[in-house]
Design an enzyme around this catalytic site. Structure first.
Site, PDB file in Angstrom:
ATOM      1  N   GLU A  66       0.824  -1.211   0.000  1.00  0.00           N
ATOM      2  CA  GLU A  66       0.000   0.000   0.000  1.00  0.00           C
ATOM      3  C   GLU A  66       0.857   1.258   0.000  1.00  0.00           C
ATOM      4  O   GLU A  66       0.564   2.209  -0.741  1.00  0.00           O
ATOM      5  CB  GLU A  66      -0.933   0.023   1.226  1.00  0.00           C
ATOM      6  CG  GLU A  66      -1.939  -1.101   1.253  1.00  0.00           C
ATOM      7  CD  GLU A  66      -1.451  -2.338   2.007  1.00  0.00           C
ATOM      8  OE1 GLU A  66      -2.311  -3.128   2.429  1.00  0.00           O
ATOM      9  OE2 GLU A  66      -0.214  -2.526   2.168  1.00  0.00           O
ATOM     10  N   CYS A  88      -2.499  -2.854   7.428  1.00  0.00           N
ATOM     11  CA  CYS A  88      -2.000  -2.723   8.790  1.00  0.00           C
ATOM     12  C   CYS A  88      -2.240  -1.279   9.241  1.00  0.00           C
ATOM     13  O   CYS A  88      -2.578  -0.417   8.422  1.00  0.00           O
ATOM     14  CB  CYS A  88      -0.514  -3.081   8.839  1.00  0.00           C
ATOM     15  SG  CYS A  88       0.568  -1.830   8.097  1.00  0.00           S
TER      16      CYS A  88
END
Length: 157
Positions: free
Chosen positions: A55, A83
């Site tokens: 990401e 996360c």
């Protein structure tokens, strides 16, 4: 407009590229309208950089692509639940929606050192306007962990 399943297929394929290169099994794609802004995989081990999650790599590429720190109205497909670090970065980039397949629990079961804080809990606690959609192509995303485990030199962190 690029649809989330099409974007997820790009993220899954990029994850496979990463696995073949000896990286961990995470991929991410970002689009806005009809434009794919980024398709990246995790490069933590190759960098070496603990922040080089799929990401974060995709956000960096997408921001360079539009020459802006904000990715307003962008949608994101990521093979695994973000996360806390990645979710914060997605929030700060002001993406509109994040679709994910596998969960943090799936990553932990595969051997990754995950924090047991769900992305949904973080969004709710923070009041972020980011829209989080779980379970997109979840079986295919979980399969990436098995594919990775079968690759020589697979290393969790």
């Amino acid at each position: 407009m690029i649809q989330p399943p099409e974007l997820m297929r790009l993220a899954i394929e990029k994850s496979r590229v990463g696995i073949a290169a000896g990286q961990s099994p995470f991929g991410c794609a970002i689009a806005r309208g009809d434009d794919v802004l980024a398709i990246e995989h995790n490069t933590v081990l190759a960098s070496p950089d603990a922040t080089a999650h799929a990401e974060v790599n995709a956000i960096r590429t997408a921001c360079r692509s539009v020459n802006d720190v904000f990715l307003e109205s962008a949608i994101v497909a990521t093979t695994c639940e973000p996360c806390p670090m990645c979710l914060a970065a997605l929030h700060w980039a002001r993406v509109k929606e994040v679709y994910f397949g596998a969960t943090i629990a799936d990553a932990a079961a595969a051997g990754f050192n995950e924090l047991s804080l769900s992305a949904a809990d973080l969004v709710n606690a923070s009041g972020s306007p980011l829209k989080l959609i779980s379970g997109l192509m979840a079986a295919e995303c979980r399969q990436l962990f098995d594919d990775w485990h079968n690759h020589p030199g697979a290393r969790a962190y």
